[in-house]
Design a protein around this motif. Structure first.
Motif, PDB file in Angstrom:
ATOM      1  N   CYS A   1       0.819  -1.218   0.000  1.00 55.10           N
ATOM      2  CA  CYS A   1       0.000   0.000   0.000  1.00 55.10           C
ATOM      3  C   CYS A   1       0.855   1.271   0.000  1.00 55.10           C
ATOM      4  O   CYS A   1       0.512   2.276   0.639  1.00 55.10           O
ATOM      5  CB  CYS A   1      -0.971   0.016   1.177  1.00 55.10           C
ATOM      6  SG  CYS A   1      -2.127  -1.376   1.176  1.00 55.10           S
TER       7      CYS A   1
ATOM      8  N   LYS B   1       1.594   3.770   2.863  1.00 58.85           N
ATOM      9  CA  LYS B   1       0.714   4.853   3.320  1.00 58.85           C
ATOM     10  C   LYS B   1      -0.679   4.350   3.693  1.00 58.85           C
ATOM     11  O   LYS B   1      -1.636   5.123   3.726  1.00 58.85           O
ATOM     12  CB  LYS B   1       0.596   5.928   2.237  1.00 58.85           C
ATOM     13  CG  LYS B   1       1.930   6.569   1.883  1.00 58.85           C
ATOM     14  CD  LYS B   1       1.791   7.523   0.721  1.00 58.85           C
ATOM     15  CE  LYS B   1       3.130   8.124   0.336  1.00 58.85           C
ATOM     16  NZ  LYS B   1       3.025   9.005  -0.853  1.00 58.85           N
ATOM     17  N   GLY B   2      -0.788   3.041   3.937  1.00 56.70           N
ATOM     18  CA  GLY B   2      -2.087   2.507   4.307  1.00 56.70           C
ATOM     19  C   GLY B   2      -1.962   1.075   4.798  1.00 56.70           C
ATOM     20  O   GLY B   2      -0.862   0.526   4.903  1.00 56.70           O
TER      21      GLY B   2
ATOM     22  N   CYS C   1      -6.257  -2.047  -0.390  1.00 57.77           N
ATOM     23  CA  CYS C   1      -5.566  -1.051   0.429  1.00 57.77           C
ATOM     24  C   CYS C   1      -6.559  -0.059   1.018  1.00 57.77           C
ATOM     25  O   CYS C   1      -7.440   0.453   0.316  1.00 57.77           O
ATOM     26  CB  CYS C   1      -4.528  -0.304  -0.409  1.00 57.77           C
ATOM     27  SG  CYS C   1      -3.059  -1.286  -0.783  1.00 57.77           S
TER      28      CYS C   1
ATOM     29  N   CYS D   1      -6.305   3.443   2.734  1.00 56.07           N
ATOM     30  CA  CYS D   1      -5.341   4.518   2.977  1.00 56.07           C
ATOM     31  C   CYS D   1      -5.571   5.158   4.340  1.00 56.07           C
ATOM     32  O   CYS D   1      -6.696   5.210   4.840  1.00 56.07           O
ATOM     33  CB  CYS D   1      -5.432   5.562   1.864  1.00 56.07           C
ATOM     34  SG  CYS D   1      -5.243   4.862   0.205  1.00 56.07           S
ATOM     35  N   SER D   2      -4.491   5.643   4.912  1.00 57.83           N
ATOM     36  CA  SER D   2      -4.535   6.204   6.259  1.00 57.83           C
ATOM     37  C   SER D   2      -5.557   7.325   6.363  1.00 57.83           C
ATOM     38  O   SER D   2      -5.491   8.303   5.611  1.00 57.83           O
ATOM     39  CB  SER D   2      -3.158   6.740   6.639  1.00 57.83           C
ATOM     40  OG  SER D   2      -3.217   7.439   7.863  1.00 57.83           O
TER      41      SER D   2
ATOM     42  N   ILE E   1      -4.346  11.100   0.735  1.00 52.56           N
ATOM     43  CA  ILE E   1      -3.788   9.929   0.070  1.00 52.56           C
ATOM     44  C   ILE E   1      -4.917   9.068  -0.484  1.00 52.56           C
ATOM     45  O   ILE E   1      -5.883   8.766   0.210  1.00 52.56           O
ATOM     46  CB  ILE E   1      -2.917   9.099   1.038  1.00 52.56           C
ATOM     47  CG1 ILE E   1      -1.744   9.945   1.553  1.00 52.56           C
ATOM     48  CG2 ILE E   1      -2.401   7.834   0.363  1.00 52.56           C
ATOM     49  CD1 ILE E   1      -0.811  10.430   0.461  1.00 52.56           C
ATOM     50  N   SER E   2      -4.795   8.661  -1.756  1.00 53.91           N
ATOM     51  CA  SER E   2      -5.828   7.841  -2.389  1.00 53.91           C
ATOM     52  C   SER E   2      -5.173   6.940  -3.429  1.00 53.91           C
ATOM     53  O   SER E   2      -3.955   6.920  -3.583  1.00 53.91           O
ATOM     54  CB  SER E   2      -6.898   8.726  -3.038  1.00 53.91           C
ATOM     55  OG  SER E   2      -6.344   9.485  -4.106  1.00 53.91           O
TER      56      SER E   2
ATOM     57  N   CYS F   1      -2.790   3.404  -2.645  1.00 52.64           N
ATOM     58  CA  CYS F   1      -2.491   4.610  -1.856  1.00 52.64           C
ATOM     59  C   CYS F   1      -1.312   5.372  -2.452  1.00 52.64           C
ATOM     60  O   CYS F   1      -0.507   5.979  -1.736  1.00 52.64           O
ATOM     61  CB  CYS F   1      -2.207   4.257  -0.398  1.00 52.64           C
ATOM     62  SG  CYS F   1      -3.533   3.345   0.425  1.00 52.64           S
ATOM     63  N   GLU F   2      -1.233   5.346  -3.785  1.00 52.20           N
ATOM     64  CA  GLU F   2      -0.085   5.959  -4.462  1.00 52.20           C
ATOM     65  C   GLU F   2      -0.331   7.405  -4.871  1.00 52.20           C
ATOM     66  O   GLU F   2       0.583   8.108  -5.304  1.00 52.20           O
ATOM     67  CB  GLU F   2       0.279   5.146  -5.714  1.00 52.20           C
ATOM     68  CG  GLU F   2      -0.656   5.298  -6.901  1.00 52.20           C
ATOM     69  CD  GLU F   2      -1.924   4.444  -6.823  1.00 52.20           C
ATOM     70  OE1 GLU F   2      -2.607   4.297  -7.846  1.00 52.20           O
ATOM     71  OE2 GLU F   2      -2.224   3.913  -5.731  1.00 52.20           O
TER      72      GLU F   2
ATOM     73  N   ASP G   1      -1.483  11.431  -4.313  1.00 49.78           N
ATOM     74  CA  ASP G   1      -1.525  12.517  -3.342  1.00 49.78           C
ATOM     75  C   ASP G   1      -2.496  13.568  -3.867  1.00 49.78           C
ATOM     76  O   ASP G   1      -2.204  14.285  -4.825  1.00 49.78           O
ATOM     77  CB  ASP G   1      -0.133  13.121  -3.155  1.00 49.78           C
ATOM     78  CG  ASP G   1      -0.067  14.077  -1.965  1.00 49.78           C
ATOM     79  OD1 ASP G   1      -1.104  14.696  -1.664  1.00 49.78           O
ATOM     80  OD2 ASP G   1       1.014  14.209  -1.364  1.00 49.78           O
TER      81      ASP G   1
END
Length: 252
Positions: free
Chosen positions: A181, A184-185, A192, A194-195, A201-202, A206-207, A209
Motif C-alpha cells: 500500500c 501509506k495505508g 488497500c 489509505c490512512s 492519500i488515495s 495509496c499511491e 496525493d
C-alpha cells in the motif's frame, strides 16, 4: 499571461475559448473577480446588480459590496453579512452558493444534496461513481457516511468479513515495487485502505496525493468535486481544472 516582443497574450481560463476572461494591454483585467461564484455561462456579473469594468463592479443604486451582493436595505454591514455566511469555511457559503444579507442560497439550485446554513454539507461526497449512497451500506450525514454494522470505509465500501488468507490478502496489496500500500495505508482482504489521518492519500495502492489537484481560493477542486489521483472530477454543473466554473445559466 505571457509576454512576447513587448506584447501580452493573456491566459484565457474560459474552456470554450470564445473570449478572454482575462484581458487588457497587460492582462490586468480579470472578469472572474466580478462573480461571487465564477459562472462563465451567465451574464450575472456583480450578482446581477452592477456592471463589471476591468474586473471591478460598479453597483446599481441600492446595492453595495465588492460584487454588489449586499442591498443597502440590509440591517447588517457587508463584513457582518459575509462573516455570517462564512461560518467555519474559508469562503462565504463554503464556495457553493451566493450570500445575500447573511443568507446563503446553495448551488446547484434545487439540488437538496447541497445544504446547510452555510452550504457546508455536500451529500454528493457520499456517492460513488455509480451514484450509490454509502455503497448501500450506510446513511449520509452532512457529506459523511455512517456505516451499518459489518461495513467500514469512507463510502462504507469495505466488509469486515474476509474469505482469504493473510498471505493472499497481502499479495494483492503490494504495488509493482513490492511495497504494501505504498507504505501509506493498511491491507484488508486484498484491498488497500489509505490512512484516514492522511486524508489526501488515495488510489488503489495509496499511491496518489490529492494535494496535487488544482485549487481555487485555497480549496482543492473548490469543494465542488473530488480529487482523483491529481485530477479534479467535478460534480454535475461544475467545470474547470479546479471545478471553479458554475455552468448554470442564472441564479435563482
Amino acid at each position: 499571461g505571457t509576454c512576447v516582443c513587448g506584447e501580452c497574450t493573456c491566459h484565457d481560463v474560459d474552456p470554450t475559448g470564445d473570449w478572454g476572461d482575462i484581458h487588457g494591454d497587460t492582462c490586468e483585467c480579470d472578469e472572474r473577480n466580478c462573480k461571487a461564484v465564477y459562472d462563465r455561462y451567465s451574464d450575472d456579473f456583480c450578482s446581477g446588480h452592477g456592471q463589471c469594468n476591468c474586473g471591478r463592479c460598479d453597483c446599481k443604486e441600492g446595492w453595495t459590496g465588492k460584487k454588489c451582493e449586499h442591498p443597502h436595505s440590509c440591517p447588517m454591514s457587508v463584513e457582518e453579512s459575509a462573516k455570517k455566511c462564512q461560518g467555519n469555511s474559508n469562503l462565504p457559503c463554503s464556495g457553493r452558493g451566493r450570500c445575500e444579507c447573511g443568507q446563503c442560497t446553495c448551488f446547484p439550485p434545487g439540488d437538496n444534496r447541497v445544504h446547510g446554513k452555510n452550504c457546508e454539507c455536500d451529500d454528493r461526497q457520499c456517492e460513488n461513481v455509480d451514484g450509490d449512497v454509502c455503497g448501500g451500506h450506510g446513511i449520509c450525514s452532512c457529506g459523511r457516511c455512517i456505516c451499518q454494522e459489518g461495513w467500514f470505509g469512507k463510502l462504507c465500501q469495505h466488509s469486515r468479513k474476509c474469505n482469504m488468507t493473510e498471505e493472499e490478502s497481502r499479495s494483492l496489496c503490494e504495488s509493482a515495487d513490492g511495497v504494501l500500500c505504498s507504505g501509506k495505508g493498511s491491507c484488508h482482504c486484498g484491498k488497500c485502505i489509505c490512512s484516514p489521518q492522511e486524508w489526501y492519500i488515495s488510489g488503489e495502492f495509496c499511491e496518489c496525493d490529492d494535494r496535487d489537484c488544482d485549487k481555487h481560493d485555497g480549496l482543492i477542486c473548490t469543494g465542488n468535486g473530488v480529487c482523483s489521483c491529481g485530477n479534479c472530477e467535478c460534480w454535475e454543473g461544475w467545470n474547470g481544472n479546479a471545478c471553479e466554473i458554475w455552468l448554470g445559466r442564472e441564479y435563482p
